[in-house]
Design an enzyme around this catalytic site. Sequence first.
Site, short mmCIF file in Angstrom:
data_model
loop_
_atom_site.label_atom_id
_atom_site.label_comp_id
_atom_site.label_asym_id
_atom_site.label_seq_id
_atom_site.Cartn_x
_atom_site.Cartn_y
_atom_site.Cartn_z
N HIS A 24 0.83 -1.20 -0.10
CA HIS A 24 0.08 -0.06 -0.16
C HIS A 24 0.75 1.27 0.00
CE1 HIS A 24 0.24 -0.79 4.33
NE2 HIS A 24 -0.47 -1.54 4.37
N HIS A 78 -2.67 -9.63 15.35
CA HIS A 78 -2.98 -8.20 14.65
C HIS A 78 -3.84 -8.75 13.54
CE1 HIS A 78 -2.43 -4.86 12.51
NE2 HIS A 78 -1.39 -4.99 11.68
N GLU A 80 -4.72 -7.02 10.74
CA GLU A 80 -4.48 -6.52 9.22
C GLU A 80 -4.38 -7.68 8.24
OE1 GLU A 80 -1.28 -3.56 8.68
OE2 GLU A 80 -2.16 -3.12 6.89
N ASP A 82 -2.58 -8.94 5.88
CA ASP A 82 -1.34 -9.75 5.76
C ASP A 82 -1.36 -10.74 6.62
OD1 ASP A 82 -1.09 -7.24 7.14
OD2 ASP A 82 1.25 -7.37 6.85
N HIS A 145 0.45 -1.08 15.13
CA HIS A 145 0.14 0.12 14.48
C HIS A 145 -1.19 0.45 14.27
CE1 HIS A 145 -0.01 -0.71 10.30
NE2 HIS A 145 0.17 -2.09 10.73
N ASP A 164 3.82 -6.57 14.16
CA ASP A 164 4.51 -5.73 13.25
C ASP A 164 5.71 -5.11 13.86
OD1 ASP A 164 2.98 -6.34 10.78
OD2 ASP A 164 1.85 -4.50 11.34
N TYR A 192 10.99 0.39 7.72
CA TYR A 192 9.94 -0.24 8.27
C TYR A 192 9.22 0.67 9.19
CZ TYR A 192 6.22 -3.52 9.44
OH TYR A 192 5.08 -3.95 9.72
N HIS A 225 7.06 -9.87 10.17
CA HIS A 225 7.70 -9.69 9.06
C HIS A 225 9.23 -10.01 9.47
CE1 HIS A 225 3.95 -8.24 7.24
NE2 HIS A 225 3.92 -7.41 8.06
FE1 FEO Z 1 -0.12 -4.25 10.16
FE2 FEO Z 1 2.18 -6.53 8.77
O1 FEO Z 1 0.52 -5.86 9.28
#
Ligand code: FEO
Length: 402
Positions: A24, A78, A80, A82, A145, A164, A192, A225
């Site tokens: 994004h 989390h 989100e 992903d 976040h 994250d 990041y 990640h």
């Molecule tokens: Fe906030 Fe890796 O998703």
Amino acid sequence: MRTTELTKGIYWVGAIDWDIRDFHGYSTDRGTTYNAYLVIDEKITLFDTVKHSHLDELLRRIRAIIDPEKIDYLVVNHVEMDHSGSLPAMMEIIKPEKLICSPAGHKAIVDHFHREDWPFTIVKSGDQLSLGRRTIQFLETKMLHWPDSMFSYLKEDGILISSDAFGEHYASSERFDDEAPLGDVMNEAAKYYANILYLYSPLVGKLLKTVSDMNLDIRMIAPDHGVIWRSHIDTILKAYDRWSRHQADSKALVIYDTMWHSTEKMAEAVALGLEEAGVEYAMINLKHHHRSDVMTQILGARAVILGSSTMNNGLLPRMAGFLSYMRGLKPTGKFGAAFGSFGWSGEAVNLLTTALTEMKIDVIEEGLRLKYVPTAAQLEKCREMGKRIGLAVVKGAAGEDR
Ligand code: FEO
């Protein structure tokens, strides 16, 4: 399929996305990983899932260890997509006894997947859950976040599963920080931070203090990640401390876009002045640099000098777009100035100055505007401005040394 054991009975079962190049609006030049962790205990527990496109990879890695249907608990640190994109499919396969998340995570899961019937167990900061031989301690990390974000700490093994936080978009066959080149990993960690967490820096500072006050015995940090930290935990914690305090290097950036090279000539003259001041600097023509790489440079810079020609009574579109992105990330603790060439109306420099002021970046020089093509005398003024800003950077750094 290869699995990675963090410590006895705890596995990385995530997926590697070698191809993703845009997250994004953030350029992920090295791809990324979606990390998930499997704990084999009396209650077999999976921490997070992966992006929906990588569900098969997650399942293959789990199946190399156990039948997924044997998983008892699924923890969502989390929501989100992903990390939760595979949640509906995994819920169907696993049918877990408990789906564990924070209070905000519960709301976000329902708002994403519209399944109030899932077996939610809602946990708050300080709550603990026994898996048998192991205990999970939860810590909500609201707005780091997303509102739902949460850490899970495996007490007996000293593993902090950090969602994250402390992550990087870094695809590699290596799983640990001491297997991958540390410089590359730290550059990606900085990128990041600059593009995801920068605006939440005050909360990062508070979180670091909370974690420090909890006196956790952290032997590994396992983010969602990139690499798992086991040999350089202190390095990433210190970097987060520095970044969250907006501690900058003695460096200046000249960030510009140009229509017919006049603003570019001004940028070069400003850079000449910075060079004469003996300060480290970088020239960033927005035509050639991705906004997310520019933000990474801003993270470590003390001075930000912006240049744009005027077009249609405004800024050049690349600069306007970049400022919209930069504003959202709220970099502070810097100073700067503006410059640009124009033909007849000449609004760009005022707009740049206003943008700097709105971002709480101290404007220490009156903006330099000039008509059409710069004269030698006008370029000399640009050089002088660059030199004054460069000296201010040097003086600021010297002040900090005292
Ligand atoms: Fe906030 Fe890796 O998703």
